[in-house]
Design a protein around this motif. Structure first.
Motif, short mmCIF file in Angstrom:
data_model
loop_
_atom_site.label_atom_id
_atom_site.label_comp_id
_atom_site.label_asym_id
_atom_site.label_seq_id
_atom_site.Cartn_x
_atom_site.Cartn_y
_atom_site.Cartn_z
N ILE A 105 0.82 -1.21 0.00
CA ILE A 105 0.00 0.00 0.00
C ILE A 105 0.86 1.26 0.00
O ILE A 105 0.54 2.24 -0.67
CB ILE A 105 -0.98 -0.01 1.20
CG1 ILE A 105 -2.16 0.95 0.92
CG2 ILE A 105 -0.30 0.33 2.50
CD1 ILE A 105 -3.12 0.49 -0.12
N VAL A 106 1.97 1.23 0.72
CA VAL A 106 2.85 2.40 0.76
C VAL A 106 3.43 2.70 -0.61
O VAL A 106 3.44 3.86 -1.07
CB VAL A 106 3.98 2.18 1.79
CG1 VAL A 106 5.07 3.25 1.62
CG2 VAL A 106 3.43 2.24 3.21
N HIS A 107 3.87 1.68 -1.31
CA HIS A 107 4.50 1.92 -2.61
C HIS A 107 3.48 2.20 -3.70
O HIS A 107 3.77 2.94 -4.66
CB HIS A 107 5.41 0.75 -2.98
CG HIS A 107 6.68 0.74 -2.19
ND1 HIS A 107 7.71 1.63 -2.41
CD2 HIS A 107 7.06 -0.01 -1.13
CE1 HIS A 107 8.69 1.42 -1.55
NE2 HIS A 107 8.32 0.43 -0.76
N ALA A 108 2.27 1.67 -3.57
CA ALA A 108 1.21 2.04 -4.52
C ALA A 108 0.90 3.52 -4.38
O ALA A 108 0.72 4.24 -5.38
CB ALA A 108 -0.04 1.21 -4.26
N ALA A 109 0.85 3.99 -3.14
CA ALA A 109 0.62 5.42 -2.90
C ALA A 109 1.81 6.24 -3.39
O ALA A 109 1.64 7.30 -4.01
CB ALA A 109 0.38 5.66 -1.41
N HIS A 110 3.02 5.74 -3.13
CA HIS A 110 4.23 6.46 -3.54
C HIS A 110 4.29 6.63 -5.06
O HIS A 110 4.69 7.70 -5.56
CB HIS A 110 5.46 5.71 -3.05
CG HIS A 110 6.76 6.30 -3.52
ND1 HIS A 110 7.22 7.51 -3.09
CD2 HIS A 110 7.68 5.83 -4.40
CE1 HIS A 110 8.37 7.78 -3.68
NE2 HIS A 110 8.67 6.78 -4.48
N ARG A 111 3.85 5.62 -5.78
CA ARG A 111 3.86 5.70 -7.24
C ARG A 111 2.68 6.51 -7.78
O ARG A 111 2.62 6.79 -8.98
CB ARG A 111 3.81 4.29 -7.85
CG ARG A 111 5.02 3.42 -7.55
CD ARG A 111 5.00 2.14 -8.39
NE ARG A 111 3.78 1.37 -8.21
CZ ARG A 111 3.62 0.41 -7.30
NH1 ARG A 111 4.62 0.09 -6.48
NH2 ARG A 111 2.48 -0.26 -7.22
N GLY A 112 1.76 6.86 -6.90
CA GLY A 112 0.58 7.60 -7.33
C GLY A 112 -0.35 6.78 -8.20
O GLY A 112 -0.98 7.32 -9.12
N GLU A 113 -0.43 5.47 -7.90
CA GLU A 113 -1.30 4.61 -8.70
C GLU A 113 -2.75 5.11 -8.63
O GLU A 113 -3.23 5.48 -7.56
CB GLU A 113 -1.24 3.16 -8.21
CG GLU A 113 0.13 2.53 -8.27
CD GLU A 113 0.65 2.33 -9.70
OE1 GLU A 113 -0.16 2.45 -10.65
OE2 GLU A 113 1.85 2.03 -9.85
N LYS A 114 -3.42 5.12 -9.74
CA LYS A 114 -4.78 5.66 -9.80
C LYS A 114 -5.80 4.58 -9.41
O LYS A 114 -6.64 4.17 -10.20
CB LYS A 114 -5.03 6.22 -11.19
CG LYS A 114 -4.11 7.39 -11.54
CD LYS A 114 -4.33 7.89 -12.96
CE LYS A 114 -3.43 9.08 -13.28
NZ LYS A 114 -2.00 8.75 -13.18
N ILE A 115 -5.68 4.15 -8.15
CA ILE A 115 -6.59 3.17 -7.58
C ILE A 115 -7.12 3.73 -6.27
O ILE A 115 -6.59 4.70 -5.73
CB ILE A 115 -5.88 1.81 -7.33
CG1 ILE A 115 -4.72 1.99 -6.34
CG2 ILE A 115 -5.40 1.21 -8.64
CD1 ILE A 115 -4.04 0.69 -5.94
N THR A 116 -8.17 3.10 -5.75
CA THR A 116 -8.76 3.52 -4.49
C THR A 116 -8.78 2.36 -3.51
O THR A 116 -9.18 1.25 -3.88
CB THR A 116 -10.21 4.02 -4.70
OG1 THR A 116 -10.20 5.06 -5.68
CG2 THR A 116 -10.80 4.54 -3.40
N ALA A 117 -8.35 2.61 -2.28
CA ALA A 117 -8.35 1.58 -1.25
C ALA A 117 -9.39 1.91 -0.18
O ALA A 117 -9.46 3.05 0.27
CB ALA A 117 -6.97 1.46 -0.61
N ILE A 118 -10.18 0.93 0.18
CA ILE A 118 -11.07 1.04 1.33
C ILE A 118 -10.47 0.15 2.43
O ILE A 118 -10.37 -1.06 2.27
CB ILE A 118 -12.50 0.58 1.00
CG1 ILE A 118 -13.07 1.39 -0.17
CG2 ILE A 118 -13.39 0.73 2.24
CD1 ILE A 118 -13.20 2.88 0.08
N PHE A 119 -10.07 0.79 3.51
CA PHE A 119 -9.34 0.11 4.58
C PHE A 119 -10.27 -0.03 5.79
O PHE A 119 -10.63 0.95 6.43
CB PHE A 119 -8.10 0.93 4.93
CG PHE A 119 -7.39 0.52 6.18
CD1 PHE A 119 -7.26 -0.81 6.54
CD2 PHE A 119 -6.81 1.47 7.01
CE1 PHE A 119 -6.60 -1.19 7.69
CE2 PHE A 119 -6.14 1.11 8.16
CZ PHE A 119 -6.03 -0.22 8.51
#
Length: 245
Positions: A105-119
């Protein structure tokens, strides 16, 4: 007679199999309502990770995949890059997103992936027996911390929203709760805003949902809601931690 409430279109007729009083049912319903409101059911690909959320494929009438434990962000990344025109979101619990899948999750956010996470943060690893999670409060009892979480041994509970909000690739990060009607209405608004962040192609978004787990907390549903209000929200403050406007 006017219809006051009806099942969201993107939900199947299958009854929820969550434990009585579990917050997963509320969160699932809110997500379905937002998908309907945005009219994206036919373009949605859901990535439901291992844990209680792994039951979601039987509830959502959308394309769905269940990846290995903790790998939902990586799986969602691959899907979104292959199908950039699709709406891709993950549904993850504490043991998944904040433990085995933290790097993902940290690296997906770091790369700015255009996805949405519901935690879904319910302070326990619910599906596998109620073990201590990274989000379990200090002093809170679980099957692996029968005397309560010991800060000297396990540290303090991790605050994922505050952590991910520091990352440039994150465009929308919020924490909500589902312990009161007002908080539930606000949660739906924040989920919609996170989804719109992706639909606008802005980058990574996540909504952390403070949920309850009466079964593993050893409480009635009403007691669990009260305990969340009194003990969890003070440690996990609600609000938007990063916004794209």
């Amino acid at each position: 007679m006017s219809v006051v409430y009806k099942r969201a279109k993107c939900l199947t007729p299958v009854e929820f199999t969550y434990c009585p009083g579990c917050g997963h049912g509320i969160a699932t319903n809110l997500i379905a309502k937002v998908i309907d409101e945005l009219g994206i059911q036919q373009d949605t690909i859901s990535v439901s990770s291992v844990g209680c959320g792994g039951m979601n494929p039987q509830f959502f009438d959308t394309d769905t995949i269940i990846p290995m434990h903790g790998r939902a962000p990586a799986t969602a990344t691959g899907i979104k890059r292959i199908h950039p025109d699709k709406f891709v979101w993950t549904y993850q619990g504490d043991g998944d997103l904040a433990s085995i899948g933290t790097a993902e999750i940290v690296h997906a956010a770091h790369r700015g992936e255009k996805i949405t996470a519901i935690f879904i943060n319910n302070a326990t690893c619910g599906m596998t027996g109620g073990q201590m999670a990274p989000t379990t409060l200090v002093g809170q009892r679980t099957t692996t911390s029968p005397y309560g979480r010991d800060e000297a041994v396990s540290g303090r509970p991790i605050r994922m929203s505050e952590l991910l909000a520091t990352i440039d690739g994150s465009k929308f990060i919020a924490r909500v709760a589902i312990d009161t009607p007002a908080h539930i209405r606000q949660a739906q608004k924040m989920i919609k805003r996170a989804f719109e962040c992706q639909l606008q192609g802005l980058g990574f978004s996540m909504v952390e949902v403070l949920s309850t787990c009466p079964t593993n907390w050893g409480m009635t549903p009403a007691e669990a809601m009260e305990w969340q209000t009194e003990h969890r929200i003070p440690y996990y403050p609600l609000g938007i931690f990063k916004d794209y406007e």
